[in-house]
Enzyme design. Structure first.
Site, PDB file in Angstrom:
ATOM      1  N   ASP A  71       0.791  -1.154   0.085  1.00 22.52           N
ATOM      2  CA  ASP A  71       0.063  -0.060  -0.183  1.00 22.52           C
ATOM      3  C   ASP A  71       0.851   1.161   0.169  1.00 22.52           C
ATOM      4  OD1 ASP A  71      -2.470   1.398  -0.046  1.00 22.52           O
ATOM      5  OD2 ASP A  71      -2.715   1.252   2.006  1.00 22.52           O
ATOM      6  N   TRP A  99       2.746   8.092  -2.610  1.00 22.30           N
ATOM      7  CA  TRP A  99       4.105   8.296  -2.815  1.00 22.30           C
ATOM      8  C   TRP A  99       4.142   9.236  -3.914  1.00 22.30           C
ATOM      9  CZ3 TRP A  99       7.289   6.890  -6.765  1.00 22.30           C
ATOM     10  CH2 TRP A  99       8.759   6.790  -6.669  1.00 22.30           C
ATOM     11  N   HIS A 128       2.630   3.525  -8.738  1.00 27.03           N
ATOM     12  CA  HIS A 128       2.346   1.875  -9.180  1.00 27.03           C
ATOM     13  C   HIS A 128       3.507   1.414  -9.932  1.00 27.03           C
ATOM     14  CE1 HIS A 128      -1.511   2.298  -7.660  1.00 27.03           C
ATOM     15  NE2 HIS A 128      -1.875   3.034  -8.468  1.00 27.03           N
ATOM     16  N   LEU A 149      10.495 -20.694  -4.603  1.00 23.71           N
ATOM     17  CA  LEU A 149       9.344 -20.007  -3.966  1.00 23.71           C
ATOM     18  C   LEU A 149       8.005 -20.156  -4.709  1.00 23.71           C
ATOM     19  CD1 LEU A 149       8.590 -17.587  -2.361  1.00 23.71           C
ATOM     20  CD2 LEU A 149       9.444 -15.975  -4.182  1.00 23.71           C
ATOM     21  N   GLU A 199       1.169 -13.201  12.489  1.00 22.70           N
ATOM     22  CA  GLU A 199       1.624 -11.956  13.318  1.00 22.70           C
ATOM     23  C   GLU A 199       1.520 -10.712  12.223  1.00 22.70           C
ATOM     24  OE1 GLU A 199       2.776 -11.716  16.248  1.00 22.70           O
ATOM     25  OE2 GLU A 199       2.386 -13.696  16.428  1.00 22.70           O
TER      26      GLU A 199
HETATM   27  C1  IPE Z   1      -5.546  -2.618  -0.036  1.00 18.86           C
HETATM   28  O1  IPE Z   1      -5.148  -1.387  -0.229  1.00 18.86           O
HETATM   29  C2  IPE Z   1      -5.461  -3.314  -1.669  1.00 18.86           C
HETATM   30  C3  IPE Z   1      -4.035  -3.683  -2.137  1.00 18.86           C
HETATM   31  C4  IPE Z   1      -3.056  -3.262  -1.594  1.00 18.86           C
HETATM   32  C5  IPE Z   1      -4.316  -4.191  -3.347  1.00 18.86           C
HETATM   33  P1  IPE Z   1      -6.262  -0.198  -0.606  1.00 18.86           P
HETATM   34  O2  IPE Z   1      -5.610   1.086  -0.628  1.00 18.86           O
HETATM   35  O3  IPE Z   1      -7.002  -0.672  -1.594  1.00 18.86           O
HETATM   36  O4  IPE Z   1      -7.131  -0.276   0.857  1.00 18.86           O
HETATM   37  P2  IPE Z   1      -7.584   0.820   1.469  1.00 18.86           P
HETATM   38  O5  IPE Z   1      -8.556   1.520   0.691  1.00 18.86           O
HETATM   39  O6  IPE Z   1      -6.557   1.752   2.059  1.00 18.86           O
HETATM   40  O7  IPE Z   1      -8.384   0.077   2.692  1.00 18.86           O
HETATM   41  C1  IPE Z   2      -1.560   0.378  -3.644  1.00 19.27           C
HETATM   42  O1  IPE Z   2      -1.169   1.598  -3.329  1.00 19.27           O
HETATM   43  C2  IPE Z   2      -1.953  -0.342  -4.731  1.00 19.27           C
HETATM   44  C3  IPE Z   2      -3.131  -0.756  -5.085  1.00 19.27           C
HETATM   45  C4  IPE Z   2      -4.188  -0.765  -4.142  1.00 19.27           C
HETATM   46  C5  IPE Z   2      -3.430  -1.084  -6.406  1.00 19.27           C
HETATM   47  P1  IPE Z   2      -2.445   2.797  -3.316  1.00 19.27           P
HETATM   48  O2  IPE Z   2      -2.754   2.967  -4.893  1.00 19.27           O
HETATM   49  O3  IPE Z   2      -3.580   2.141  -2.542  1.00 19.27           O
HETATM   50  O4  IPE Z   2      -1.816   3.886  -2.752  1.00 19.27           O
HETATM   51  P2  IPE Z   2      -2.425   4.994  -1.635  1.00 19.27           P
HETATM   52  O5  IPE Z   2      -2.785   4.069  -0.465  1.00 19.27           O
HETATM   53  O6  IPE Z   2      -3.645   5.577  -2.318  1.00 19.27           O
HETATM   54  O7  IPE Z   2      -1.244   5.817  -1.475  1.00 19.27           O
HETATM   55 MG    MG Z   3      -4.101   2.316  -0.571  1.00 16.87          MG
END
Ligand code: IPE
Ligand code: IPE
Ligand code: MG
Length: 248
Positions: free
Chosen positions: A22, A27, A39, A133, A209
């Protein structure tokens, strides 16, 4: 100071690590860039984490790459993520194969664009015999989706007379989840300072954990994973028992 990797006890590694990757969007936005820029950089972190797991001999790594709920993001972000998925698999499948890594996918894969399904199927096929893996990509996945799916499959078997209600044990439920072939994760990592599960492996995380770090996913590199594993190795997992019982 010795290298972090040297501090890791190789005899006490988690068999299965799961990661909620996440923070890509934030970022990028913090750098004045488009979310997709984040991404793209997140793929480099995936490479690092896969490399570490393969080197250490971790058996399973599950990466939450796209959730059921992520379909509700703006269309251009979803399209960009799908394109990134296709180009990454195209580029990386051979490398995974050379490193004896086997790819798996969990989630509602039928929702993905045809091009992504094709690339995935090729990579699954290419790596099917590998014994190192197990890299499990969660795509269009959510824990509730998987549980709902399992309930439907079990109901169908009951309807066909293959199962009686009293036969529906935890084992049967597990066998009907998309994670049937994988042990439950001992360690679940979430990056970017959010303290929630966001519909990840709801059933499988029962005794995992949990490790949370403020580091955004595109900044999460080898040392960050070593730190998470070291942190895990300093915990005592009790599974509802007392400390004394656990040590027996
Ligand atoms: C969880 O992150 C899903 C992935 C990392 C693929 P999100 O950014 O979608 O989750 P929320 O919205 O913070 O709960
Ligand atoms: C996680 O990063 C990747 C996916 C959920 C695809 P985010 O896109 O959720 O990034 P934030 O949380 O908005 O910073
Ligand atoms: Mg996110």
């Amino acid at each position: 100071m010795s290298q972090l990797i040297e501090q890791i006890d190789k005899g006490h590694l988690p068999v299965h690590i799961a990661v909620i990757m996440d923070g890509n969007g934030r970022w990028a936005q913090e750098k004045g860039e488009d979310r997709l820029f984040g991404h793209y950089h997140g793929v480099e972190s995936v490479r690092d984490v896969v490399e570490v797991c393969a080197e250490l001999g971790i058996q399973y790594l599950t990466l939450y790459a796209f959730s059921t709920e992520n379909w509700e993001r703006p269309a251009d972000e979803v399209t960009g993520l799908m394109e990134l998925l296709v180009s990454t698999i195209k580029k990386e499948a051979e490398i995974l194969n050379r490193n004896n890594i086997r790819l798996h996918v969990i989630g509602d894969v039928g929702m993905l664009p045809a091009s992504a399904q094709e690339e995935l199927n090729e990579a699954l096929e290419l790596t099917i015999k590998n014994t190192g893996l197990n890299l499990v990509m969660a795509l269009s996945y959510s824990g509730r989706w998987d549980l709902e799916n399992a309930a439907r499959k079990i109901a169908q078997k009951a309807k066909e007379g293959l199962l009686q209600p009293q036969d529906i044990t935890g084992e049967v439920l597990k066998q009907n989840l998309s994670t049937a072939d994988f042990p439950d994760p001992e360690l679940m990592i979430r990056t970017s300072g959010e303290y929630r599960i966001s519909n990840f492996l709801l059933y499988e995380l029962a005794y995992s954990e949990l490790y949370f770090t403020d580091v955004r996913w595109p900044d999460f590199r080898k040392n960050n994973l070593y730190e998470a594993i070291l942190n895990f190795q300093n915990r005592q997992r009790r599974f509802g028992k007392t400390s004394v019982r656990v040590q027996k």
